[in-house]
Motif scaffolding. Structure first.
Motif, PDB file in Angstrom:
ATOM      1  N   ASN A 154       4.215  13.287  -2.468  1.00 11.15           N
ATOM      2  CA  ASN A 154       5.718  12.973  -2.564  1.00 11.15           C
ATOM      3  C   ASN A 154       5.658  12.173  -0.923  1.00 11.15           C
ATOM      4  O   ASN A 154       7.174  11.574  -0.798  1.00 11.15           O
ATOM      5  CB  ASN A 154       6.642  13.951  -2.222  1.00 11.15           C
ATOM      6  CG  ASN A 154       6.098  15.283  -3.365  1.00 11.15           C
ATOM      7  OD1 ASN A 154       6.366  14.553  -4.899  1.00 11.15           O
ATOM      8  ND2 ASN A 154       6.031  16.241  -3.164  1.00 11.15           N
ATOM      9  N   THR A 155       5.246  11.469  -0.980  1.00 11.54           N
ATOM     10  CA  THR A 155       5.313  10.974   0.573  1.00 11.54           C
ATOM     11  C   THR A 155       5.968   9.436  -0.492  1.00 11.54           C
ATOM     12  O   THR A 155       5.269   8.545  -0.788  1.00 11.54           O
ATOM     13  CB  THR A 155       3.736  10.197   1.266  1.00 11.54           C
ATOM     14  OG1 THR A 155       3.438  11.673   2.047  1.00 11.54           O
ATOM     15  CG2 THR A 155       3.579   8.797   2.109  1.00 11.54           C
ATOM     16  N   LYS A 156       6.394   9.212   0.310  1.00 10.72           N
ATOM     17  CA  LYS A 156       7.036   7.625  -0.292  1.00 10.72           C
ATOM     18  C   LYS A 156       6.722   5.683   0.267  1.00 10.72           C
ATOM     19  O   LYS A 156       6.700   6.325   1.615  1.00 10.72           O
ATOM     20  CB  LYS A 156       9.056   7.196   0.116  1.00 10.72           C
ATOM     21  CG  LYS A 156       9.438   8.107  -0.466  1.00 10.72           C
ATOM     22  CD  LYS A 156       9.623   8.535  -2.083  1.00 10.72           C
ATOM     23  CE  LYS A 156      10.667   9.196  -2.776  1.00 10.72           C
ATOM     24  NZ  LYS A 156      11.883   8.968  -3.003  1.00 10.72           N
ATOM     25  N   VAL A 157       6.284   5.295  -0.278  1.00 11.30           N
ATOM     26  CA  VAL A 157       5.278   3.918   0.122  1.00 11.30           C
ATOM     27  C   VAL A 157       6.247   2.450  -0.848  1.00 11.30           C
ATOM     28  O   VAL A 157       6.536   2.705  -2.163  1.00 11.30           O
ATOM     29  CB  VAL A 157       3.974   4.137  -0.675  1.00 11.30           C
ATOM     30  CG1 VAL A 157       3.450   2.912  -0.249  1.00 11.30           C
ATOM     31  CG2 VAL A 157       2.994   5.178   0.191  1.00 11.30           C
ATOM     32  N   ARG A 158       6.861   1.662   0.247  1.00  4.41           N
ATOM     33  CA  ARG A 158       6.957   0.282   0.239  1.00  4.41           C
ATOM     34  C   ARG A 158       6.128  -0.029  -0.591  1.00  4.41           C
ATOM     35  O   ARG A 158       5.285  -0.610   0.554  1.00  4.41           O
ATOM     36  CB  ARG A 158       8.522  -0.506   0.808  1.00  4.41           C
ATOM     37  CG  ARG A 158       8.865  -1.229  -0.208  1.00  4.41           C
ATOM     38  CD  ARG A 158       9.889  -2.183   1.250  1.00  4.41           C
ATOM     39  NE  ARG A 158      10.661  -1.042   1.259  1.00  4.41           N
ATOM     40  CZ  ARG A 158      11.610  -1.007   2.508  1.00  4.41           C
ATOM     41  NH1 ARG A 158      10.410  -1.360   3.808  1.00  4.41           N
ATOM     42  NH2 ARG A 158      12.197  -0.047   3.136  1.00  4.41           N
ATOM     43  N   VAL A 159       5.629  -0.810  -1.596  1.00  4.69           N
ATOM     44  CA  VAL A 159       5.147  -1.985  -2.302  1.00  4.69           C
ATOM     45  C   VAL A 159       5.424  -3.359  -2.561  1.00  4.69           C
ATOM     46  O   VAL A 159       6.725  -3.532  -3.209  1.00  4.69           O
ATOM     47  CB  VAL A 159       4.028  -1.355  -3.332  1.00  4.69           C
ATOM     48  CG1 VAL A 159       3.089  -2.649  -3.633  1.00  4.69           C
ATOM     49  CG2 VAL A 159       3.536  -0.269  -3.032  1.00  4.69           C
ATOM     50  N   THR A 160       4.792  -4.308  -1.461  1.00  8.81           N
ATOM     51  CA  THR A 160       5.656  -5.806  -2.281  1.00  8.81           C
ATOM     52  C   THR A 160       4.285  -6.793  -2.156  1.00  8.81           C
ATOM     53  O   THR A 160       3.750  -7.023  -1.876  1.00  8.81           O
ATOM     54  CB  THR A 160       6.673  -5.853  -0.467  1.00  8.81           C
ATOM     55  OG1 THR A 160       7.164  -4.914   0.295  1.00  8.81           O
ATOM     56  CG2 THR A 160       7.144  -7.264  -0.318  1.00  8.81           C
ATOM     57  N   ASN A 161       5.476  -7.056  -3.001  1.00  6.20           N
ATOM     58  CA  ASN A 161       3.773  -8.604  -4.045  1.00  6.20           C
ATOM     59  C   ASN A 161       4.545 -10.130  -2.661  1.00  6.20           C
ATOM     60  O   ASN A 161       5.364 -10.362  -3.087  1.00  6.20           O
ATOM     61  CB  ASN A 161       4.512  -8.914  -5.227  1.00  6.20           C
ATOM     62  CG  ASN A 161       3.248  -9.977  -5.535  1.00  6.20           C
ATOM     63  OD1 ASN A 161       2.869 -10.391  -5.644  1.00  6.20           O
ATOM     64  ND2 ASN A 161       4.185 -10.218  -7.048  1.00  6.20           N
ATOM     65  N   PRO A 162       3.880  -9.569  -2.061  1.00  3.40           N
ATOM     66  CA  PRO A 162       4.125 -11.198  -1.403  1.00  3.40           C
ATOM     67  C   PRO A 162       4.039 -13.164  -1.689  1.00  3.40           C
ATOM     68  O   PRO A 162       4.753 -13.151  -1.174  1.00  3.40           O
ATOM     69  CB  PRO A 162       2.375 -11.150   0.060  1.00  3.40           C
ATOM     70  CG  PRO A 162       1.532 -10.434  -1.284  1.00  3.40           C
ATOM     71  CD  PRO A 162       2.426  -9.536  -1.661  1.00  3.40           C
ATOM     72  N   ALA A 163       3.905 -12.634  -3.282  1.00  3.15           N
ATOM     73  CA  ALA A 163       3.700 -14.419  -3.395  1.00  3.15           C
ATOM     74  C   ALA A 163       5.057 -14.138  -4.191  1.00  3.15           C
ATOM     75  O   ALA A 163       5.473 -15.692  -4.076  1.00  3.15           O
ATOM     76  CB  ALA A 163       2.427 -13.604  -5.273  1.00  3.15           C
ATOM     77  N   ASN A 164       5.749 -13.711  -4.414  1.00  2.91           N
ATOM     78  CA  ASN A 164       7.036 -13.399  -5.246  1.00  2.91           C
ATOM     79  C   ASN A 164       8.738 -13.060  -4.353  1.00  2.91           C
ATOM     80  O   ASN A 164       9.245 -12.900  -4.586  1.00  2.91           O
ATOM     81  CB  ASN A 164       7.432 -13.057  -6.488  1.00  2.91           C
ATOM     82  CG  ASN A 164       6.767 -11.880  -6.984  1.00  2.91           C
ATOM     83  OD1 ASN A 164       6.804 -10.636  -5.656  1.00  2.91           O
ATOM     84  ND2 ASN A 164       6.678 -11.198  -8.273  1.00  2.91           N
ATOM     85  N   GLY A 165       7.659 -11.844  -3.640  1.00  5.36           N
ATOM     86  CA  GLY A 165       9.013 -10.972  -2.499  1.00  5.36           C
ATOM     87  C   GLY A 165       9.216  -9.532  -3.201  1.00  5.36           C
ATOM     88  O   GLY A 165       9.973  -9.096  -2.670  1.00  5.36           O
ATOM     89  N   LYS A 166       9.046  -9.384  -4.107  1.00  6.39           N
ATOM     90  CA  LYS A 166       9.876  -8.375  -4.952  1.00  6.39           C
ATOM     91  C   LYS A 166       8.480  -6.975  -4.018  1.00  6.39           C
ATOM     92  O   LYS A 166       7.915  -7.408  -3.982  1.00  6.39           O
ATOM     93  CB  LYS A 166       9.033  -8.831  -6.758  1.00  6.39           C
ATOM     94  CG  LYS A 166      10.034  -9.578  -7.240  1.00  6.39           C
ATOM     95  CD  LYS A 166       9.854  -9.608  -8.778  1.00  6.39           C
ATOM     96  CE  LYS A 166      10.523 -10.664  -9.406  1.00  6.39           C
ATOM     97  NZ  LYS A 166      10.442 -10.659 -10.967  1.00  6.39           N
ATOM     98  N   SER A 167      10.011  -6.182  -4.279  1.00  8.11           N
ATOM     99  CA  SER A 167       8.962  -4.921  -3.862  1.00  8.11           C
ATOM    100  C   SER A 167       8.980  -3.489  -4.777  1.00  8.11           C
ATOM    101  O   SER A 167      10.624  -4.017  -5.716  1.00  8.11           O
ATOM    102  CB  SER A 167       9.373  -4.732  -2.684  1.00  8.11           C
ATOM    103  OG  SER A 167      10.755  -4.619  -2.418  1.00  8.11           O
ATOM    104  N   VAL A 168       8.819  -2.371  -4.725  1.00  9.78           N
ATOM    105  CA  VAL A 168       9.336  -1.922  -4.975  1.00  9.78           C
ATOM    106  C   VAL A 168       8.666  -0.515  -4.083  1.00  9.78           C
ATOM    107  O   VAL A 168       7.425   0.079  -3.378  1.00  9.78           O
ATOM    108  CB  VAL A 168       8.338  -1.166  -6.743  1.00  9.78           C
ATOM    109  CG1 VAL A 168       6.813  -1.070  -6.573  1.00  9.78           C
ATOM    110  CG2 VAL A 168       9.119   0.258  -7.745  1.00  9.78           C
TER     111      VAL A 168
END
Length: 210
Positions: A154-168
């Motif tokens: 249940n830990t929240k992790v923000r994952v970002t694609n450095p190629a396009n700046g999109k994150s989830v």
């Protein structure tokens, strides 16, 4: 009841008899009935005996029959109509009106940005098959979840694609991946948010949120 008495008078001439009859008629008209009896005496003296028996009509002197005079009913008294009173509300209309206070704008609630406990870069991939996750949930490839080797469930992790700046932001509910150089295994839906699933794997920047 009225008393009864008789009186006898003797007249010696026809004129007296006529006078006696007239008296009887007068008594009858006045309310007294006279009984006149003519008694012939001897032929010589031609005397006539007049017996008057006054009787009082029972109907006119009957006691205990009070006369009832019709009662006159009093006319109803007129009641005064209530006087008109002016309410206090009407009087208040003459006062100066004060402007109603305008509601103060409510401050918008701002959500504090989550605190970043850890960050780094590593390889990430995705998976879409599975029955159960490591914490006992049914695996759902359309949910925003991920697998990590050591982070608590249940830990929240923000994952970002450095190629396009999109994150989830994903929630850890499984363990993996077990391939060197990779630290996250995203669900198919989470991976498709930041990159095309045709890529298969890429280097991402991660931030562990507190």
């Amino acid at each position: 009841m009225a008393g009864k008495h008789s009186r006898t008078r003797i007249f010696s001439s026809p004129a007296g008899i006529v006078a006696t009859a007239a008296v009887g008629v007068a008594l009858a008209v006045g309310g007294t009935v006279g009984a006149v009896q003519l008694t012939s005496g001897s032929a010589q003296s031609e005397q006539a005996t007049l017996e008057l028996t006054p009787t009082t009509a029972a109907s006119s002197l009957t006691p205990g029959s009070p006369t009832v005079s019709p009662s006159v009913s009093a006319s109803p008294s007129a009641t005064a109509s209530p006087s008109a009173t002016r309410s206090s509300q009407a009087a208040s209309r003459g006062k100066a009106r004060t402007a109603s206070p305008k509601p103060s704008p409510t401050a918008k609630r701002t959500t504090a940005a989550p605190k970043v406990l850890e960050s780094g870069s590593c390889g990430a991939s995705f998976y879409s098959d599975g029955q159960l996750t490591a914490n006992g949930e049914s695996f759902n490839p359309n949910a925003l979840t991920a697998a990590h080797k050591t982070l608590p469930f249940n830990t929240k992790v923000r994952v970002t694609n450095p190629a396009n700046g999109k994150s989830v932001v994903v929630r850890i509910n499984d363990r993996g991946p077990f391939i060197d150089g990779r630290c996250l295994d995203l669900s198919r839906a989470a991976f498709a948010t930041i990159a095309s699933v045709d890529v298969g794997a890429l280097t991402v920047r991660y931030e562990v949120l507190g």
